[in-house]
Design a protein around this motif. Structure first.
Motif, PDB file in Angstrom:
ATOM      1  N   LEU A 218       1.330  41.785  -9.795  1.00 25.79           N
ATOM      2  CA  LEU A 218       0.978  40.903 -10.614  1.00 25.79           C
ATOM      3  C   LEU A 218       0.954  39.489 -10.132  1.00 25.79           C
ATOM      4  N   GLN A 219       1.969  39.068  -9.744  1.00 28.70           N
ATOM      5  CA  GLN A 219       1.897  37.678  -8.971  1.00 28.70           C
ATOM      6  C   GLN A 219       1.029  37.662  -8.065  1.00 28.70           C
ATOM      7  N   LEU A 220       0.652  38.499  -7.101  1.00 32.64           N
ATOM      8  CA  LEU A 220      -0.391  38.302  -6.087  1.00 32.64           C
ATOM      9  C   LEU A 220      -1.782  37.888  -6.699  1.00 32.64           C
ATOM     10  N   SER A 221      -2.177  38.684  -7.726  1.00 31.52           N
ATOM     11  CA  SER A 221      -3.538  38.008  -8.187  1.00 31.52           C
ATOM     12  C   SER A 221      -3.351  36.840  -8.920  1.00 31.52           C
ATOM     13  N   LEU A 222      -2.251  36.753  -9.652  1.00 35.26           N
ATOM     14  CA  LEU A 222      -1.954  35.271 -10.321  1.00 35.26           C
ATOM     15  C   LEU A 222      -1.922  34.113  -9.733  1.00 35.26           C
ATOM     16  N   LEU A 223      -1.051  34.417  -8.482  1.00 33.21           N
ATOM     17  CA  LEU A 223      -0.612  33.124  -7.666  1.00 33.21           C
ATOM     18  C   LEU A 223      -1.771  32.839  -6.800  1.00 33.21           C
ATOM     19  N   TRP A 224      -2.251  33.940  -6.212  1.00 25.65           N
ATOM     20  CA  TRP A 224      -3.020  33.829  -4.689  1.00 25.65           C
ATOM     21  C   TRP A 224      -4.297  34.226  -4.955  1.00 25.65           C
ATOM     22  N   PRO A 225      -4.924  33.963  -6.158  1.00 28.49           N
ATOM     23  CA  PRO A 225      -6.509  34.215  -6.378  1.00 28.49           C
ATOM     24  C   PRO A 225      -7.410  34.155  -5.357  1.00 28.49           C
ATOM     25  N   ARG A 226      -7.469  33.378  -4.484  1.00 32.07           N
ATOM     26  CA  ARG A 226      -8.417  33.017  -3.583  1.00 32.07           C
ATOM     27  C   ARG A 226      -8.035  33.839  -2.182  1.00 32.07           C
TER      28      ARG A 226
ATOM     29  N   MET B 138       5.738  15.312  -9.031  1.00 32.80           N
ATOM     30  CA  MET B 138       7.018  16.266  -8.847  1.00 32.80           C
ATOM     31  C   MET B 138       6.675  17.467  -8.558  1.00 32.80           C
ATOM     32  N   PHE B 139       7.406  17.950  -7.518  1.00 38.70           N
ATOM     33  CA  PHE B 139       7.225  19.240  -6.915  1.00 38.70           C
ATOM     34  C   PHE B 139       6.980  20.443  -7.950  1.00 38.70           C
ATOM     35  N   PHE B 140       7.747  20.286  -9.235  1.00 37.62           N
ATOM     36  CA  PHE B 140       7.814  21.143 -10.123  1.00 37.62           C
ATOM     37  C   PHE B 140       6.398  21.401 -10.607  1.00 37.62           C
ATOM     38  N   GLU B 141       5.477  20.440 -10.652  1.00 43.21           N
ATOM     39  CA  GLU B 141       4.247  20.479 -11.329  1.00 43.21           C
ATOM     40  C   GLU B 141       3.060  20.759  -9.943  1.00 43.21           C
ATOM     41  N   ASP B 142       3.427  20.950  -8.763  1.00 44.36           N
ATOM     42  CA  ASP B 142       2.738  21.180  -7.689  1.00 44.36           C
ATOM     43  C   ASP B 142       2.640  22.797  -7.716  1.00 44.36           C
ATOM     44  N   SER B 143       1.454  23.167  -7.867  1.00 42.12           N
ATOM     45  CA  SER B 143       1.113  24.484  -8.049  1.00 42.12           C
ATOM     46  C   SER B 143       1.112  25.470  -6.699  1.00 42.12           C
ATOM     47  N   VAL B 144       1.004  24.659  -5.825  1.00 44.19           N
ATOM     48  CA  VAL B 144       1.164  25.478  -4.177  1.00 44.19           C
ATOM     49  C   VAL B 144       2.594  25.460  -4.225  1.00 44.19           C
ATOM     50  N   THR B 145       3.243  24.554  -4.209  1.00 39.59           N
ATOM     51  CA  THR B 145       4.846  24.579  -4.005  1.00 39.59           C
ATOM     52  C   THR B 145       5.536  25.736  -4.578  1.00 39.59           C
ATOM     53  N   MET B 146       4.984  25.603  -5.995  1.00 43.88           N
ATOM     54  CA  MET B 146       5.848  26.450  -7.137  1.00 43.88           C
ATOM     55  C   MET B 146       5.355  27.997  -6.602  1.00 43.88           C
ATOM     56  N   SER B 147       3.949  28.034  -6.389  1.00 46.25           N
ATOM     57  CA  SER B 147       3.607  29.358  -6.036  1.00 46.25           C
ATOM     58  C   SER B 147       4.413  30.009  -4.810  1.00 46.25           C
ATOM     59  N   ARG B 148       4.714  29.249  -3.919  1.00 47.14           N
ATOM     60  CA  ARG B 148       5.331  29.563  -2.576  1.00 47.14           C
ATOM     61  C   ARG B 148       6.881  30.111  -3.144  1.00 47.14           C
ATOM     62  N   LEU B 149       7.206  29.031  -3.875  1.00 43.30           N
ATOM     63  CA  LEU B 149       8.778  29.329  -4.384  1.00 43.30           C
ATOM     64  C   LEU B 149       8.929  30.523  -5.058  1.00 43.30           C
ATOM     65  N   LEU B 150       7.903  30.923  -6.279  1.00 40.56           N
ATOM     66  CA  LEU B 150       8.214  32.024  -7.036  1.00 40.56           C
ATOM     67  C   LEU B 150       7.755  33.349  -6.041  1.00 40.56           C
ATOM     68  N   THR B 151       6.878  33.069  -5.416  1.00 40.19           N
ATOM     69  CA  THR B 151       6.714  34.404  -4.392  1.00 40.19           C
ATOM     70  C   THR B 151       7.953  34.709  -3.539  1.00 40.19           C
ATOM     71  N   THR B 152       8.329  33.700  -3.109  1.00 43.53           N
ATOM     72  CA  THR B 152       9.529  33.856  -2.261  1.00 43.53           C
ATOM     73  C   THR B 152      10.763  34.471  -2.903  1.00 43.53           C
TER      74      THR B 152
END
Ligand code: HEB
Ligand code: HEB
Length: 448
Positions: free
Chosen positions: A77-85, A1-15
């Motif tokens: 906050l989200q920059l460090s949490l969602l995009w650590p690398r 499920m996309f809801f559990e896909d961290s890349v998709t969800m990170s992109r959605l939350l950042t958007t």
């Protein structure tokens, strides 16, 4: 499920966060200059209506700034949490302007405070007006610094990558990367345009509702004139941005224009659809206009999307984002020009409902253009988070709790958005401009 896909969800939350933040950021960058212009003209012409405009706009801005600070902090906050690398590399190289944005914001906030509390405190009102300058500088610097960070994502430079280690860091070179000049110009101009257009919308709506007075008529003339000037600036900046893309990010321009094969004398494709073979249908084609837009020469060669490896091509739907943004730009330019034209010819502007309605649409449409512009710029960089260096998927977190964060932040933004509207409505509805004018300037009100 996309809801559990961290890349998709990170992109959605950042958007979600950026789409929301940019509304307040845009207003925060543009309103100070409108306040300053109104106060300056108000003092010069000894026009109390214009001075009252400046006061009321300032009051409204304090509310939007408060929301801007909350959403801006959420991004940090989200920059460090969602995009650590991503932050591992980018944080090393580009932390200077990220930090400077906070500094610029404090600078703006301090002077805004002084500005707010020193109305009527100076013998010479021009001293008070001077205090609006650091507010403009602070908010525009804020946009400058943050836009250099975004530019860096598009044309990264100023460091060497040795496996995972970053060496030879040059923060100044990173800040002043090739994308910086055009992006900063376009972001600042479009923020000014949108703020002027929103204020014009408010004045037009008041006049349509017949709740308008001299105050709103003056507001209308000032804001529509500003809209016209800033629309020209935005168009110039947009043209330069397209020329920048042609040189440094040809795949973004090609995907945005549905320009598939490299050719000279390339047509500009407006709107249209793609058939199953990937050919353009139902579009308006302007012969050779893409070559002209990209290089100022109708016969110049423009690189097609086919030169970019398939897995590195941006999505093709960004074409609509680009076309909608440009159409809105042309529309605001046209409507404001029409208004100014009629102003010279005949003084029936503020009674003409059709023209007022056209102006009333400019504010919301400009804000949409800001969103479309950012979506175009960001999606057009896909699949990269740092173009040519790191993809979005590589930059994202692997945590699977982003879904919950998404729900919490959606709730936060809903509360903030509704709260902001409610407070602003109360603020202005309970204290109409005419009443405030009579309170403040009883002698002037009596003679008019
Ligand atoms: Fe930001 C805030 C702009 C993006 C972070 N911002 C802010 C402000 C402004 C801005 C103007 C102030 C407030 C008001 O005034 O309202 N931004 C901006 C822009 C952009 C941005 C134009 C583009 C879109 N941001 C951003 C990002 C980030 C940010 C990306 C991340 C990093 N912000 C921020 C923060 C804040 C803000 C953190 C809060 C404040 C401080 O500084 O602290
Ligand atoms: Fe814009 C983006 C162009 C209008 C807003 N734009 C953009 C880009 C381009 C353009 C090319 C990309 C860049 C990069 O990526 O680098 N525009 C343009 C043109 C026009 C326009 C040509 C017409 C005139 N815009 C516009 C408007 C607005 C805008 C009107 C609003 C209001 N954009 C925008 C934004 C963006 C863009 C916000 C994002 C940022 C950057 O710069 O990038």
């Amino acid at each position: 499920m996309f809801f559990e896909d961290s890349v998709t969800m990170s992109r959605l939350l950042t958007t979600l966060t950026l789409v929301f933040h940019v509304i307040f950021a845009t207003v925060g960058v543009g309103i100070p200059i409108m306040i300053s212009i109104a106060e300056f003209l108000g003092i010069k012409r000894n026009d109390q209506h214009l001075q009252l405009l400046a006061r009321r706009w300032t009051r409204g801005m304090t509310v939007t700034i408060a929301v801007g600070v909350v959403t801006g902090t959420a991004i940090g906050l989200q920059l460090s949490l969602l995009w650590p690398r991503f932050m591992q590399i980018a944080g090393n190289v580009i932390s200077l302007p990220l930090f400077m944005e906070v500094f610029a914001f404090f600078f703006e906030a301090i002077f805004l405070g002084i500005y707010l509390y020193t109305w009527d405190r100076f013998k010479n009102p021009m001293y008070h007006w001077l205090l609006s300058i650091p507010v403009i500088v602070g908010s525009t610097l804020s946009a400058f610094f943050i836009t250099t960070v975004n530019s860096f994502m598009n044309t990264p430079q100023g460091f060497e990558l040795d496996g995972n280690t970053v060496t030879d860091i040059n923060p100044i070179a990173a800040m002043f990367n090739p994308a910086t000049p055009t992006k900063v110009f376009h972001v600042v101009a479009s923020s000014y345009l949108t703020s002027a257009a929103i204020l014009a919308t408010i004045a037009a709506v008041m006049l349509i509702k017949k709740k308008g007075s001299t105050y709103h008529k003056k507001a209308l003339k000032l804001t529509v004139t500003a809209t016209f000037i800033f629309a020209i600036l935005t168009a110039v900046a947009g043209d330069l941005s397209a020329k920048f893309l042609a040189e440094h990010q040809p795949e973004k321009l090609a995907a945005g224009e549905w320009h598939f094969e490299t050719e000279s004398g390339a047509d500009l494709v407006l709107f249209g659809t793609l058939n199953e073979e990937g050919e353009t249908e139902n579009a308006i084609r302007i012969p050779k206009a893409l070559s002209f837009l990209a290089y100022g020469d109708f016969n110049a060669e423009v690189e097609g999307l086919n030169e970019t490896p398939e897995e590195e091509q941006p999505p093709l739907w960004i074409h609509y984002m680009f076309d909608l943004m440009v159409s809105i730009g042309m529309y605001t330019l046209g409507v404001s020009a029409l208004f100014l034209l009629f102003w010279k010819v005949k003084k029936w502007n503020e009674e003409n409902n059709i023209l007022l309605w056209l102006i009333a649409t400019c504010g919301p449409l400009s804000m949409l253009a800001i969103e479309f512009g950012w979506i175009y710029a960001e999606e057009g960089r896909q699949p990269w988070i740092l173009r040519g260096i790191m993809t979005v998927a590589e930059g994202a977190t692997t945590s699977n709790h982003v879904g919950l964060m998404f729900i919490l932040f959606t709730a936060l933004y809903t509360v903030l958005g509704v709260g902001c509207v409610v407070v602003l409505r109360k603020m202005f509805k309970d204290h109409p401009a005419e009443a405030e004018f009579e309170d403040r300037y009883p002698e002037v009100a009596a003679t008019k």
